[in-house]
Design a protein around this motif. Structure first.
Motif, PDB file in Angstrom:
ATOM      1  N   PHE A  40      -1.254   4.408   2.134  1.00  0.00           N
ATOM      2  CA  PHE A  40      -2.049   5.532   2.631  1.00  0.00           C
ATOM      3  C   PHE A  40      -1.592   6.832   1.957  1.00  0.00           C
ATOM      4  N   ASP A  41      -0.293   7.063   1.967  1.00  0.00           N
ATOM      5  CA  ASP A  41       0.239   8.286   1.353  1.00  0.00           C
ATOM      6  C   ASP A  41      -0.001   8.301  -0.157  1.00  0.00           C
ATOM      7  N   LEU A  42       0.137   7.150  -0.779  1.00  0.00           N
ATOM      8  CA  LEU A  42      -0.105   7.041  -2.219  1.00  0.00           C
ATOM      9  C   LEU A  42      -1.571   7.342  -2.546  1.00  0.00           C
ATOM     10  N   TRP A  43      -2.487   6.797  -1.757  1.00  0.00           N
ATOM     11  CA  TRP A  43      -3.921   7.038  -1.957  1.00  0.00           C
ATOM     12  C   TRP A  43      -4.221   8.537  -1.937  1.00  0.00           C
TER      13      TRP A  43
ATOM     14  N   LEU B  73       2.284  -9.632  -1.790  1.00  0.00           N
ATOM     15  CA  LEU B  73       1.318  -9.064  -2.733  1.00  0.00           C
ATOM     16  C   LEU B  73      -0.101  -9.135  -2.175  1.00  0.00           C
ATOM     17  N   MET B  74      -0.410 -10.195  -1.453  1.00  0.00           N
ATOM     18  CA  MET B  74      -1.734 -10.317  -0.853  1.00  0.00           C
ATOM     19  C   MET B  74      -1.911  -9.297   0.273  1.00  0.00           C
ATOM     20  N   ILE B  75      -0.866  -9.065   1.059  1.00  0.00           N
ATOM     21  CA  ILE B  75      -0.924  -8.050   2.119  1.00  0.00           C
ATOM     22  C   ILE B  75      -1.109  -6.664   1.503  1.00  0.00           C
ATOM     23  N   ASP B  76      -0.463  -6.422   0.378  1.00  0.00           N
ATOM     24  CA  ASP B  76      -0.643  -5.153  -0.332  1.00  0.00           C
ATOM     25  C   ASP B  76      -2.091  -4.989  -0.774  1.00  0.00           C
ATOM     26  N   ARG B  77      -2.682  -6.021  -1.315  1.00  0.00           N
ATOM     27  CA  ARG B  77      -4.085  -5.948  -1.737  1.00  0.00           C
ATOM     28  C   ARG B  77      -4.999  -5.719  -0.541  1.00  0.00           C
ATOM     29  N   LEU B  78      -4.693  -6.355   0.594  1.00  0.00           N
ATOM     30  CA  LEU B  78      -5.480  -6.123   1.815  1.00  0.00           C
ATOM     31  C   LEU B  78      -5.354  -4.675   2.276  1.00  0.00           C
ATOM     32  N   SER B  79      -4.171  -4.109   2.128  1.00  0.00           N
ATOM     33  CA  SER B  79      -3.942  -2.720   2.504  1.00  0.00           C
ATOM     34  C   SER B  79      -4.815  -1.781   1.675  1.00  0.00           C
ATOM     35  N   ILE B  80      -4.855  -2.020   0.391  1.00  0.00           N
ATOM     36  CA  ILE B  80      -5.673  -1.187  -0.498  1.00  0.00           C
ATOM     37  C   ILE B  80      -7.155  -1.359  -0.163  1.00  0.00           C
ATOM     38  N   LEU B  81      -7.555  -2.582   0.142  1.00  0.00           N
ATOM     39  CA  LEU B  81      -8.943  -2.805   0.544  1.00  0.00           C
ATOM     40  C   LEU B  81      -9.265  -2.058   1.839  1.00  0.00           C
ATOM     41  N   ALA B  82      -8.335  -2.008   2.784  1.00  0.00           N
ATOM     42  CA  ALA B  82      -8.573  -1.268   4.032  1.00  0.00           C
ATOM     43  C   ALA B  82      -8.845   0.204   3.733  1.00  0.00           C
ATOM     44  N   LEU B  83      -8.103   0.769   2.802  1.00  0.00           N
ATOM     45  CA  LEU B  83      -8.310   2.168   2.424  1.00  0.00           C
ATOM     46  C   LEU B  83      -9.655   2.358   1.709  1.00  0.00           C
ATOM     47  N   LYS B  84      -9.983   1.440   0.800  1.00  0.00           N
ATOM     48  CA  LYS B  84     -11.274   1.519   0.110  1.00  0.00           C
ATOM     49  C   LYS B  84     -12.424   1.403   1.104  1.00  0.00           C
TER      50      LYS B  84
END
Length: 195
Positions: free
Chosen positions: A46-49, A109-120
């Motif tokens: 979130f902070d990175l985004w 790594l999959m949880i990280d990708r899910l996190s980015i998808l949540a932000l998108k």
């Protein structure tokens, strides 16, 4: 121990909560080790985004861009460290079959990708409903939103399938260290070449 639906719901709720409360959401108390790590990792994303958004502000002074870019490096390192911590947490609690076929992507790594998808998904939903946007813009983002939600659902199902296979001894995963070099002054020639 690992449930993709719980993780994606947490990411969705946390994303909305962070936006609604101007970034002041504490990590929930009582979360287990993996969920607490996933929440901290999502917070880093979130902070990175939003740091990446700030790096693209038109007419921002150079000094501000430099400050934001350094913060982005720190956040990206934290994000990657937390991915590794999630994988270590899981590995430490498993007895994997060393003869099982190796999966190339880890649960972290999959949880990280899910996190980015949540932000998108959150931001695309905003754009699909932004009153000041054109109907064409809203329509295009509504289509993108449907695709992002499908991708999230597919990835969550893949995570659950991997986890089921790991528990049944049909698959295994191992820790893959990211070994980022840009933050290490002894490995980044742009840094050690200036000293």
């Amino acid at each position: 121990m690992l449930d993709a639906l719980l993780i994606t719901r947490m990411q969705e709720d946390m994303t909305a909560g962070l936006h609604e409360t101007e970034n002041e959401v504490a990590i929930a108390t009582g979360a287990d080790g993996l969920m607490a790590l996933a929440m901290a990792q999502h917070r880093a994303n979130f902070d990175l985004w939003h740091g990446e958004d700030n790096a693209r502000v038109p007419d921002a002074p150079d000094a501000e861009i430099v400050r934001v870019k350094h913060a982005i490096d720190t956040l990206n390192q934290r994000r990657n460290d937390l991915v590794e911590k999630m994988d270590v947490w899981l590995i430490d609690r498993l007895e994997q079959d060393p003869a099982a076929p190796l999966h190339s992507e880890t649960p972290g790594l999959m949880i990280d990708r899910l996190s980015i998808l949540a932000l998108k998904i959150y931001h695309t939903h905003e754009e699909a409903h932004r009153a000041s946007a054109t109907e064409e813009h809203r329509s295009r983002n509504a289509s993108r939103l449907a695709l992002l939600e499908e991708q999230r659902d597919d990835l969550a199902a893949c995570l659950d399938a991997l986890w089921s296979d790991v528990l049944a001894g049909r698959r295994r995963f191992k820790l893959y260290r990211q070994m980022k070099m840009y933050n290490d002054p002894e490995l980044n020639p742009a840094v050690y070449g200036r000293v």
